[in-house]
Write a protein that holds these residues in place. Sequence first.
Motif, PDB file in Angstrom:
ATOM      1  N   THR A  98       0.872  -1.178   0.000  1.00 38.12           N
ATOM      2  CA  THR A  98       0.000   0.000   0.000  1.00 38.12           C
ATOM      3  C   THR A  98       0.901   1.218   0.000  1.00 38.12           C
ATOM      4  OG1 THR A  98      -1.725  -1.163   1.235  1.00 38.12           O
ATOM      5  CG2 THR A  98      -1.849   1.236   1.167  1.00 38.12           C
TER       6      THR A  98
ATOM      7  N   PHE B  61      -0.119   6.357  -3.466  1.00 36.29           N
ATOM      8  CA  PHE B  61      -1.211   6.725  -4.360  1.00 36.29           C
ATOM      9  C   PHE B  61      -2.552   6.255  -3.808  1.00 36.29           C
ATOM     10  CE2 PHE B  61       0.272   2.558  -5.896  1.00 36.29           C
ATOM     11  CZ  PHE B  61      -0.917   1.842  -5.934  1.00 36.29           C
TER      12      PHE B  61
ATOM     13  N   LEU C 106      -6.869   5.184  -4.951  1.00 39.28           N
ATOM     14  CA  LEU C 106      -7.768   4.698  -5.997  1.00 39.28           C
ATOM     15  C   LEU C 106      -9.051   5.490  -5.867  1.00 39.28           C
ATOM     16  CD1 LEU C 106      -6.291   1.701  -4.847  1.00 39.28           C
ATOM     17  CD2 LEU C 106      -7.047   1.314  -7.193  1.00 39.28           C
TER      18      LEU C 106
ATOM     19  N   THR D 101      -9.854   5.294 -11.402  1.00 35.54           N
ATOM     20  CA  THR D 101      -8.462   5.013 -11.733  1.00 35.54           C
ATOM     21  C   THR D 101      -7.606   5.100 -10.479  1.00 35.54           C
ATOM     22  OG1 THR D 101      -6.625   5.673 -13.180  1.00 35.54           O
ATOM     23  CG2 THR D 101      -7.939   7.439 -12.195  1.00 35.54           C
ATOM     24  N   THR D 102      -6.293   4.926 -10.633  1.00 34.09           N
ATOM     25  CA  THR D 102      -5.352   5.264  -9.572  1.00 34.09           C
ATOM     26  C   THR D 102      -4.923   6.711  -9.770  1.00 34.09           C
ATOM     27  OG1 THR D 102      -3.296   4.681 -10.719  1.00 34.09           O
ATOM     28  CG2 THR D 102      -4.488   2.896  -9.617  1.00 34.09           C
ATOM     29  N   THR D 103      -4.497   7.347  -8.711  1.00 32.42           N
ATOM     30  CA  THR D 103      -4.180   8.775  -8.808  1.00 32.42           C
ATOM     31  C   THR D 103      -2.903   9.052  -9.599  1.00 32.42           C
ATOM     32  OG1 THR D 103      -3.023   8.682  -6.677  1.00 32.42           O
ATOM     33  CG2 THR D 103      -5.362   9.330  -6.652  1.00 32.42           C
TER      34      THR D 103
ATOM     35  N   THR E  26      -1.881   7.208 -12.473  1.00 31.16           N
ATOM     36  CA  THR E  26      -1.891   6.595 -13.787  1.00 31.16           C
ATOM     37  C   THR E  26      -1.668   7.630 -14.886  1.00 31.16           C
ATOM     38  OG1 THR E  26      -3.145   5.032 -15.151  1.00 31.16           O
ATOM     39  CG2 THR E  26      -4.366   6.836 -14.168  1.00 31.16           C
TER      40      THR E  26
ATOM     41  N   GLY F 253      -0.104  11.967  -6.865  1.00 31.76           N
ATOM     42  CA  GLY F 253      -1.185  11.937  -7.831  1.00 31.76           C
ATOM     43  C   GLY F 253      -1.183  13.097  -8.791  1.00 31.76           C
TER      44      GLY F 253
ATOM     45  N   SER G 294      -7.997   3.748  -0.610  1.00 30.48           N
ATOM     46  CA  SER G 294      -7.099   2.885  -1.364  1.00 30.48           C
ATOM     47  C   SER G 294      -7.299   1.448  -0.917  1.00 30.48           C
ATOM     48  CB  SER G 294      -5.634   3.298  -1.159  1.00 30.48           C
ATOM     49  OG  SER G 294      -4.787   2.625  -2.070  1.00 30.48           O
TER      50      SER G 294
ATOM     51  N   TYR H 266      -2.054  -2.805  -3.702  1.00 40.07           N
ATOM     52  CA  TYR H 266      -1.665  -3.204  -5.054  1.00 40.07           C
ATOM     53  C   TYR H 266      -0.141  -3.155  -5.123  1.00 40.07           C
ATOM     54  CZ  TYR H 266      -0.349  -2.936  -9.907  1.00 40.07           C
ATOM     55  OH  TYR H 266       0.277  -3.155 -11.109  1.00 40.07           O
TER      56      TYR H 266
END
Length: 386
Positions: free
Chosen positions: A120, A123, A125, A198-200, A202, A246, A260, A263
């Motif tokens: 973790t 960022f 999600l 999305t992820t912050t 990406t 992000g 979050s 991942y």
Amino acid sequence: MRRIAQRLAITTLPLTLLAASLSHASEISLPNTMAWTAYGTNSSGYAQAVALGNMLQSEYGTSVRVLPGDNDVSRMTPLKQGRVDLCACGISSYYGVEGVMMFAHEDWGPQPLRVITTSTASFGLSLAVAGDLEVKTPADLKGKRIAYIRGDDALNKGTEAYLAFGGLTWDDVERVDYPGYSRSFDGIIAGNVDASFTTTVTPPAQQLASSPRGISWPELDPNDTEGWERMKTVAPYFRPHEVTSGAGNVSSDNPVSSASYPYPIIVANSDIEDDVAYGLIKAMQDNYDQYKDSAPGAVGYALEYQDLQWVIPFHDAVVDYYKDIGVWTDKMQLHQEELVERQLLLLETWESFVSSAPSDEEDFKKAWMSVRANALTEAGFDPIFQ
């Protein structure tokens, strides 16, 4: 309290005695070669798997082959078939344990997965929202145009969870369907839709931030108990998280209160050898400083970032490791036992179901989800997925 809590209250020994009776030898024993699956080669998950593999090769002589997979099927099929030892997976691993979404299929069903470790990082999600809108919280999304990604259950479930935090559902917004994730961000930039999950960090989020519309991230008040309860009812794997990385100038100096989940989630089948599971978690913690800066997000494997009461059970040998280092509590043990009991119930229910299941694919899924929900409810568990 269910029967498992009653059993635990009767049989739980002091943690010092448990650690003494279950502790492994201090030596780390790992195979000469291992194979893992991970996300594609351009992903942070793949980079982290390679960094971990390099550490294992350097410190223990274990050669790790990382097989990239562009989708859940290509990542999880080799694990299901026993052709790889681990998967550096995403949230699909949780769906696999639950036997839902793509796993509510005759070729899959509930998967006997156990967590080795998770990452973790900084960022989050979240829903990336066009910055030219006055969206401060999820409740402000009412009436907005929200992207729905066809065939991507995980992203759509994340969107649904954010809407739930704000007391909304898909009925309260305008759903705009897209054939893929990247296309939805093209749609935001073009002004055809307002938000997508999305992820912050990406690249599509960075592109949106650089566009004339800009980007914003809805704030999730960590003290909004009712909002978090609504969110976790939809997707219990989310946790409050202060995001410090992000698009849109999100940083440690300008954090966002958001959500979050881990991942990657490094999982193995429950029957992986105890010595291997124990050796892996010990090696990853003992040698953290060696790899933490070797890949984006690798800092997230630190002990302080491990959620020891999450939604997938840990491997038994990993539990032993946490007991040995003195961080495992009775509350964690109860949670672990409940997750294991849930997993075993799902596996048994599936085994009984498939012997007389409908042959039609849609009928099969509908019948399984009904049988699954009934079995969990009767045992005192929340089905979560209906």
